[in-house]
Design a protein around this motif. Structure first.
Motif, mmCIF file in Angstrom:
data_model
loop_
_atom_site.group_PDB
_atom_site.id
_atom_site.type_symbol
_atom_site.label_atom_id
_atom_site.label_comp_id
_atom_site.label_asym_id
_atom_site.label_seq_id
_atom_site.Cartn_x
_atom_site.Cartn_y
_atom_site.Cartn_z
ATOM 1 N N GLN A 127 -59.223 53.371 10.569
ATOM 2 C CA GLN A 127 -60.043 53.162 9.375
ATOM 3 C C GLN A 127 -60.440 51.702 9.272
ATOM 4 N N VAL A 128 -61.738 51.475 9.090
ATOM 5 C CA VAL A 128 -62.284 50.121 8.986
ATOM 6 C C VAL A 128 -62.787 49.908 7.555
ATOM 7 N N ASN A 129 -62.366 48.815 6.946
ATOM 8 C CA ASN A 129 -62.791 48.465 5.580
ATOM 9 C C ASN A 129 -64.088 47.660 5.691
ATOM 10 N N THR A 130 -65.206 48.392 5.885
ATOM 11 C CA THR A 130 -66.477 47.731 6.219
ATOM 12 C C THR A 130 -66.965 46.795 5.114
ATOM 13 N N GLY A 131 -66.544 47.057 3.877
ATOM 14 C CA GLY A 131 -66.960 46.204 2.769
ATOM 15 C C GLY A 131 -65.959 45.116 2.429
ATOM 16 N N SER A 132 -64.882 45.005 3.233
ATOM 17 C CA SER A 132 -63.808 44.033 2.969
ATOM 18 C C SER A 132 -63.354 44.083 1.509
ATOM 19 N N GLU A 133 -63.181 45.281 0.978
ATOM 20 C CA GLU A 133 -62.783 45.443 -0.423
ATOM 21 C C GLU A 133 -61.256 45.331 -0.523
ATOM 22 N N PRO A 134 -60.760 44.436 -1.376
ATOM 23 C CA PRO A 134 -59.315 44.207 -1.430
ATOM 24 C C PRO A 134 -58.515 45.427 -1.866
ATOM 25 N N GLN A 135 -59.118 46.301 -2.670
ATOM 26 C CA GLN A 135 -58.378 47.464 -3.187
ATOM 27 C C GLN A 135 -58.393 48.634 -2.214
ATOM 28 N N LYS A 136 -59.106 48.498 -1.108
ATOM 29 C CA LYS A 136 -59.307 49.641 -0.220
ATOM 30 C C LYS A 136 -58.536 49.479 1.082
ATOM 31 N N ALA A 137 -58.016 50.596 1.587
ATOM 32 C CA ALA A 137 -57.321 50.591 2.879
ATOM 33 C C ALA A 137 -58.325 50.344 4.002
ATOM 34 N N GLY A 138 -57.787 50.050 5.181
ATOM 35 C CA GLY A 138 -58.639 49.852 6.349
ATOM 36 C C GLY A 138 -58.519 48.451 6.904
ATOM 37 N N ILE A 139 -58.729 48.345 8.205
ATOM 38 C CA ILE A 139 -58.642 47.048 8.865
ATOM 39 C C ILE A 139 -59.959 46.294 8.694
ATOM 40 N N GLU A 140 -59.901 44.976 8.662
ATOM 41 C CA GLU A 140 -61.114 44.172 8.529
ATOM 42 C C GLU A 140 -62.019 44.390 9.750
ATOM 43 N N PRO A 141 -63.336 44.427 9.543
ATOM 44 C CA PRO A 141 -64.249 44.657 10.668
ATOM 45 C C PRO A 141 -64.035 43.688 11.831
ATOM 46 N N ARG A 142 -63.772 42.420 11.526
ATOM 47 C CA ARG A 142 -63.626 41.427 12.603
ATOM 48 C C ARG A 142 -62.386 41.688 13.467
ATOM 49 N N ASP A 143 -61.426 42.456 12.930
ATOM 50 C CA ASP A 143 -60.188 42.739 13.657
ATOM 51 C C ASP A 143 -60.167 44.126 14.300
ATOM 52 N N ALA A 144 -61.206 44.920 14.053
ATOM 53 C CA ALA A 144 -61.155 46.342 14.424
ATOM 54 C C ALA A 144 -61.063 46.556 15.928
ATOM 55 N N VAL A 145 -61.879 45.844 16.701
ATOM 56 C CA VAL A 145 -61.924 46.092 18.147
ATOM 57 C C VAL A 145 -60.600 45.702 18.803
ATOM 58 N N THR A 146 -60.041 44.562 18.392
ATOM 59 C CA THR A 146 -58.759 44.150 18.983
ATOM 60 C C THR A 146 -57.626 45.062 18.526
ATOM 61 N N PHE A 147 -57.719 45.596 17.300
ATOM 62 C CA PHE A 147 -56.682 46.519 16.831
ATOM 63 C C PHE A 147 -56.713 47.830 17.624
ATOM 64 N N VAL A 148 -57.910 48.340 17.898
ATOM 65 C CA VAL A 148 -58.011 49.558 18.718
ATOM 66 C C VAL A 148 -57.371 49.310 20.084
ATOM 67 N N ALA A 149 -57.659 48.146 20.669
ATOM 68 C CA ALA A 149 -57.070 47.814 21.976
ATOM 69 C C ALA A 149 -55.551 47.725 21.885
ATOM 70 N N ARG A 150 -55.051 47.161 20.776
ATOM 71 C CA ARG A 150 -53.604 47.032 20.591
ATOM 72 C C ARG A 150 -52.951 48.414 20.428
ATOM 73 N N CYS A 151 -53.622 49.306 19.712
ATOM 74 C CA CYS A 151 -53.095 50.667 19.565
ATOM 75 C C CYS A 151 -52.902 51.306 20.937
ATOM 76 N N ARG A 152 -53.860 51.073 21.813
ATOM 77 C CA ARG A 152 -53.783 51.652 23.156
ATOM 78 C C ARG A 152 -52.730 50.947 24.008
ATOM 79 N N ASP A 153 -52.842 49.621 24.065
ATOM 80 C CA ASP A 153 -52.070 48.862 25.057
ATOM 81 C C ASP A 153 -50.626 48.616 24.623
ATOM 82 N N VAL A 154 -50.415 48.373 23.322
ATOM 83 C CA VAL A 154 -49.070 48.055 22.827
ATOM 84 C C VAL A 154 -48.337 49.322 22.386
#
Length: 220
Positions: A127-154
């Motif tokens: 889940q990506v928090n595309t609006g960077s809303e503080p009350q909403k779940a989701g990873i920040e857009p700028r971190d999304a690609v590296t997080f997907v890679a971390r989910c796979r690799d780590v």
């Protein structure tokens, strides 16, 4: 025919029209019927009308109604579309076929542990928090690609797609476009985006699944 069934058929027709309008293949978009807060008696007529993919927000609520429905209709695919707490990872892996709300390393680690323990691997979306809303779940857009890679690799998790919920008071189009761009960069194929008020727009931006609740079941 009940209201929910008629509304379900109307939504299916609008999805087909939106696919044609966007020059997408017929059937390219999966309808996830969001059944949160509705009980089994409300949901069953929609299942009997042919719907097989459903979304729930809370693990505990889903546990109360879906095991019996899944036993009666074994081809149902159940999506978790609400935030997942790490202490509910075990129950989530037992019940859900798709978990759309992976958004931090703690959740990824718990899911990896449960997948190994249970030998059952739900499909996973970040889940990506595309609006960077503080009350909403989701990873920040700028971190999304590296997080997907971390989910796979780590964590050793296969991530199938990305999911977003745009801010309610903004044009959803730019948020859908951002999610599509991030999915390409992350190398994932599925895009869960679009709800009752904007699913036709989401289809134009490449959604592979749309999450529609109130347009089918009515307001909660």
């Amino acid at each position: 025919m009940g209201d929910a069934v008629q509304q379900f058929l109307a939504v299916k027709a609008k999805i087909a029209a939106a696919e044609r309008e966007a020059r997408r293949d017929a059937g390219a978009v999966t309808l996830v019927a969001v059944s949160k807060t509705f009980d089994a008696a409300d949901i069953k007529p929609v299942i009997e009308a042919g719907q097989r993919v459903f979304g729930e927000n809370r693990v505990q609520e889903a546990q109360g109604k879906w095991p019996a429905l899944k036993e009666a209709f074994p081809d149902i695919e159940l999506h978790l579309i609400g935030p997942l707490q790490s202490n509910k990872a075990r129950e989530a892996v037992v019940l859900f076929d798709v978990i759309e709300t992976v958004d931090r390393d703690k959740i990824a680690a718990e899911l990896a542990k449960e997948v190994a323990r249970q030998g059952r691997a739900p499909k996973l979306y970040v889940q990506v928090n595309t609006g960077s809303e503080p009350q909403k779940a989701g990873i920040e857009p700028r971190d999304a690609v590296t997080f997907v890679a971390r989910c796979r690799d780590v964590h050793g998790l296969a991530i199938e797609g990305l999911m977003c919920i745009p801010p309610a008071d903004e044009n959803p189009g730019p948020h859908f476009a951002l999610l599509e761009k991030l999915a390409r960069e992350a190398g994932v194929a599925k895009l869960s985006m679009g709800m009752s008020g904007d699913y036709e727009t989401a289809i134009a931006f490449g959604a592979t699944s749309v999450r529609v609740g109130s347009a089918i079941f009515g307001s909660r």
